[in-house]
Scaffold this motif. Structure first.
Motif, PDB file in Angstrom:
ATOM      1  N   LEU A  66       0.560  -1.037   0.121  1.00 30.82           N
ATOM      2  CA  LEU A  66       0.306   0.285  -0.358  1.00 30.82           C
ATOM      3  C   LEU A  66       0.940   1.110  -0.028  1.00 30.82           C
ATOM      4  CD1 LEU A  66      -2.645   0.858  -0.196  1.00 30.82           C
ATOM      5  CD2 LEU A  66      -2.897   1.209   2.687  1.00 30.82           C
ATOM      6  N   LEU A  67       2.208   1.683   0.553  1.00 33.59           N
ATOM      7  CA  LEU A  67       2.837   1.830   0.949  1.00 33.59           C
ATOM      8  C   LEU A  67       3.664   2.753  -0.479  1.00 33.59           C
ATOM      9  CD1 LEU A  67       4.324   4.522   2.471  1.00 33.59           C
ATOM     10  CD2 LEU A  67       5.878   3.244   3.169  1.00 33.59           C
ATOM     11  N   ARG A  68       4.045   1.416  -1.267  1.00 26.54           N
ATOM     12  CA  ARG A  68       4.036   2.002  -3.098  1.00 26.54           C
ATOM     13  C   ARG A  68       3.568   2.717  -3.225  1.00 26.54           C
ATOM     14  NH1 ARG A  68       6.629  -4.065  -1.944  1.00 26.54           N
ATOM     15  NH2 ARG A  68       4.996  -4.240  -2.594  1.00 26.54           N
ATOM     16  N   GLY A  69       1.958   1.902  -3.146  1.00 27.39           N
ATOM     17  CA  GLY A  69       1.092   2.872  -4.195  1.00 27.39           C
ATOM     18  C   GLY A  69       1.514   4.466  -3.484  1.00 27.39           C
ATOM     19  N   LEU A  70       1.356   4.342  -2.661  1.00 31.30           N
ATOM     20  CA  LEU A  70       1.149   5.776  -2.263  1.00 31.30           C
ATOM     21  C   LEU A  70       2.499   6.788  -2.930  1.00 31.30           C
ATOM     22  CD1 LEU A  70      -0.626   5.283   1.298  1.00 31.30           C
ATOM     23  CD2 LEU A  70      -1.777   6.881  -0.667  1.00 31.30           C
ATOM     24  N   VAL A  71       3.383   6.300  -2.587  1.00 35.27           N
ATOM     25  CA  VAL A  71       4.765   6.971  -2.978  1.00 35.27           C
ATOM     26  C   VAL A  71       5.073   7.235  -4.646  1.00 35.27           C
ATOM     27  CG1 VAL A  71       7.148   6.789  -3.329  1.00 35.27           C
ATOM     28  CG2 VAL A  71       6.116   5.517  -1.495  1.00 35.27           C
ATOM     29  N   ARG A  72       4.057   5.995  -5.193  1.00 33.13           N
ATOM     30  CA  ARG A  72       4.201   6.523  -6.460  1.00 33.13           C
ATOM     31  C   ARG A  72       3.352   7.689  -7.022  1.00 33.13           C
ATOM     32  NH1 ARG A  72       2.620   1.211  -7.949  1.00 33.13           N
ATOM     33  NH2 ARG A  72       4.225   0.632  -6.650  1.00 33.13           N
ATOM     34  N   ALA A  73       2.288   7.318  -6.380  1.00 36.07           N
ATOM     35  CA  ALA A  73       0.858   8.666  -6.477  1.00 36.07           C
ATOM     36  C   ALA A  73       1.574   9.613  -5.864  1.00 36.07           C
ATOM     37  CB  ALA A  73      -0.563   8.356  -5.523  1.00 36.07           C
ATOM     38  N   CYS A  74       2.403  10.089  -5.625  1.00 29.47           N
ATOM     39  CA  CYS A  74       3.217  11.277  -4.907  1.00 29.47           C
ATOM     40  C   CYS A  74       4.255  11.108  -5.488  1.00 29.47           C
ATOM     41  CB  CYS A  74       3.321  11.369  -2.819  1.00 29.47           C
ATOM     42  SG  CYS A  74       1.865  11.538  -2.241  1.00 29.47           S
ATOM     43  N   GLU A  75       4.899  10.772  -6.580  1.00 32.75           N
ATOM     44  CA  GLU A  75       6.079  10.930  -6.957  1.00 32.75           C
ATOM     45  C   GLU A  75       6.173  12.680  -7.475  1.00 32.75           C
ATOM     46  OE1 GLU A  75       7.526   8.835 -10.351  1.00 32.75           O
ATOM     47  OE2 GLU A  75       7.598   7.155  -9.056  1.00 32.75           O
ATOM     48  N   LYS A  76       7.313  13.536  -6.625  1.00 31.96           N
ATOM     49  CA  LYS A  76       7.226  14.695  -7.290  1.00 31.96           C
ATOM     50  C   LYS A  76       6.691  15.383  -7.178  1.00 31.96           C
ATOM     51  CE  LYS A  76      10.045  13.436 -11.997  1.00 31.96           C
ATOM     52  NZ  LYS A  76       9.589  14.154 -13.497  1.00 31.96           N
ATOM     53  N   ARG A  77       5.822  15.076  -5.568  1.00 30.80           N
ATOM     54  CA  ARG A  77       4.991  15.759  -4.931  1.00 30.80           C
ATOM     55  C   ARG A  77       6.019  16.914  -3.617  1.00 30.80           C
ATOM     56  NH1 ARG A  77       1.652  18.893  -7.223  1.00 30.80           N
ATOM     57  NH2 ARG A  77       1.061  18.779  -5.919  1.00 30.80           N
ATOM     58  N   PRO A  78       5.027  17.972  -3.179  1.00 26.84           N
ATOM     59  CA  PRO A  78       5.878  18.118  -2.016  1.00 26.84           C
ATOM     60  C   PRO A  78       5.057  17.560  -0.869  1.00 26.84           C
ATOM     61  CG  PRO A  78       4.450  19.844  -2.502  1.00 26.84           C
ATOM     62  CD  PRO A  78       4.166  18.993  -3.438  1.00 26.84           C
ATOM     63  N   VAL A  79       4.978  16.150  -0.156  1.00 21.77           N
ATOM     64  CA  VAL A  79       4.696  15.202   0.292  1.00 21.77           C
ATOM     65  C   VAL A  79       5.802  14.492   1.013  1.00 21.77           C
ATOM     66  CG1 VAL A  79       3.352  13.483   1.566  1.00 21.77           C
ATOM     67  CG2 VAL A  79       2.338  14.632  -0.862  1.00 21.77           C
ATOM     68  N   ALA A  80       5.351  14.866   2.484  1.00 17.44           N
ATOM     69  CA  ALA A  80       6.253  13.820   3.403  1.00 17.44           C
ATOM     70  C   ALA A  80       5.649  12.470   3.568  1.00 17.44           C
ATOM     71  CB  ALA A  80       6.177  14.503   4.620  1.00 17.44           C
ATOM     72  N   LEU A  81       7.295  11.406   3.861  1.00 17.42           N
ATOM     73  CA  LEU A  81       7.059   9.773   3.401  1.00 17.42           C
ATOM     74  C   LEU A  81       6.121   9.114   5.110  1.00 17.42           C
ATOM     75  CD1 LEU A  81       7.868   7.184   2.764  1.00 17.42           C
ATOM     76  CD2 LEU A  81       9.857   7.419   3.747  1.00 17.42           C
ATOM     77  N   GLU A  82       6.076  10.754   5.786  1.00 18.40           N
ATOM     78  CA  GLU A  82       5.781  10.458   7.596  1.00 18.40           C
ATOM     79  C   GLU A  82       4.054  10.741   7.144  1.00 18.40           C
ATOM     80  OE1 GLU A  82       5.637  12.282  11.657  1.00 18.40           O
ATOM     81  OE2 GLU A  82       7.086  12.711  10.481  1.00 18.40           O
ATOM     82  N   ASP A  83       3.649  11.461   6.346  1.00 17.11           N
ATOM     83  CA  ASP A  83       2.389  11.380   5.923  1.00 17.11           C
ATOM     84  C   ASP A  83       1.966  10.085   4.655  1.00 17.11           C
ATOM     85  OD1 ASP A  83       2.448  14.329   7.196  1.00 17.11           O
ATOM     86  OD2 ASP A  83       2.893  15.105   5.077  1.00 17.11           O
ATOM     87  N   LEU A  84       2.058   9.819   4.729  1.00 13.87           N
ATOM     88  CA  LEU A  84       2.321   8.573   3.655  1.00 13.87           C
ATOM     89  C   LEU A  84       2.022   6.751   4.536  1.00 13.87           C
ATOM     90  CD1 LEU A  84       3.709   8.991   0.057  1.00 13.87           C
ATOM     91  CD2 LEU A  84       1.436   9.613   0.942  1.00 13.87           C
ATOM     92  N   GLN A  85       2.990   7.000   5.750  1.00 13.74           N
ATOM     93  CA  GLN A  85       3.223   5.776   6.389  1.00 13.74           C
ATOM     94  C   GLN A  85       2.086   6.410   7.862  1.00 13.74           C
ATOM     95  OE1 GLN A  85       7.166   6.689   6.958  1.00 13.74           O
ATOM     96  NE2 GLN A  85       8.125   4.939   6.481  1.00 13.74           N
ATOM     97  N   ASN A  86       1.668   7.902   7.730  1.00 11.62           N
ATOM     98  CA  ASN A  86       0.678   7.458   8.072  1.00 11.62           C
ATOM     99  C   ASN A  86      -1.157   6.782   8.281  1.00 11.62           C
ATOM    100  OD1 ASN A  86       2.241   8.748  10.854  1.00 11.62           O
ATOM    101  ND2 ASN A  86       2.401  10.737   9.645  1.00 11.62           N
ATOM    102  N   ILE A  87      -0.968   7.423   6.783  1.00  8.29           N
ATOM    103  CA  ILE A  87      -2.189   6.346   6.408  1.00  8.29           C
ATOM    104  C   ILE A  87      -2.302   5.199   6.094  1.00  8.29           C
ATOM    105  CG2 ILE A  87      -2.898   7.043   3.913  1.00  8.29           C
ATOM    106  CD1 ILE A  87      -2.300   9.664   3.341  1.00  8.29           C
ATOM    107  N   VAL A  88      -0.841   4.627   5.555  1.00  8.09           N
ATOM    108  CA  VAL A  88      -1.033   3.198   5.361  1.00  8.09           C
ATOM    109  C   VAL A  88      -1.516   2.885   7.141  1.00  8.09           C
ATOM    110  CG1 VAL A  88       0.450   1.307   5.922  1.00  8.09           C
ATOM    111  CG2 VAL A  88       0.178   3.154   3.875  1.00  8.09           C
ATOM    112  N   ARG A  89      -0.689   3.616   8.388  1.00 12.65           N
ATOM    113  CA  ARG A  89      -1.215   2.937   9.841  1.00 12.65           C
ATOM    114  C   ARG A  89      -2.213   3.361   9.859  1.00 12.65           C
ATOM    115  NH1 ARG A  89       3.255   5.923  11.485  1.00 12.65           N
ATOM    116  NH2 ARG A  89       4.744   5.600  10.939  1.00 12.65           N
TER     117      ARG A  89
END
Length: 163
Positions: A66-89
């Motif tokens: 799930l995190l890999r998919g989120l990282v792909r969607a946020c490529e070249k965007r100002p989104v912190a990895l921590e925010d994506l990890q929080n979504i997954v959690r």
């Protein structure tokens, strides 16, 4: 508990403490026969959560995928990895609290999009375009119009200067 040194079936607990962010218990034990000391960990055994795909296949839910998919969607965007990890959690926590054993991939995707819309509009559109598999441009434009009407639009609107 069997002693790893002499295989005697009697040990006593010397010390216990939480481990792995309170998800397990670390115990120091001592054999009652040979006094050998060793450490054990106790962890709750959880039933795996199964995701049912569109075509009916089943696979175990993994936060990493799930995190890999989120990282792909946020490529070249100002989104912190921590925010994506929080979504997954938060999704994992919600699914576990529901106590279900199977969930449709569609439902997981909706949960992701609900949270991603609050983080980044472009990432939301990217994720939804893959997830919803728009068959034509009209469907995609309708989604963009819905996004413009939503609360995310109000939150990201530039503040007008007061004179």
């Amino acid at each position: 508990m069997k002693c790893p040194a002499c295989h005697y079936n009697g040990t006593r607990v010397i010390d216990s403490r939480p481990a792995e962010e309170n998800s397990s218990i670390r115990r120091r034990r001592e054999c009652e026969r040979c006094t050998y000391r060793f450490t054990t960990f106790e962890k709750v055994e959880e039933a795996p959560l199964i995701v049912v795909k569109k075509e009916g296949t089943r696979e175990e839910f993994t936060g990493e995928k799930l995190l890999r998919g989120l990282v792909r969607a946020c490529e070249k965007r100002p989104v912190a990895l921590e925010d994506l990890q929080n979504i997954v959690r938060s999704i994992e926590k919600e699914l576990k609290s529901r106590g279900i054993t199977e969930i449709a991939s569609h439902d997981v995707g909706e949960m992701v999009m609900e949270r991603l819309a609050d983080v980044d509009e472009v990432a939301y559109v990217r994720f939804s375009s893959v997830y919803r598999d728009y068959q034509n441009i009209t469907m995609f434009i309708d989604e963009l119009k819905n996004l413009q009407k939503g609360p995310l639009r109000e939150k990201n609107r530039p503040q007008e200067e007061s004179n």
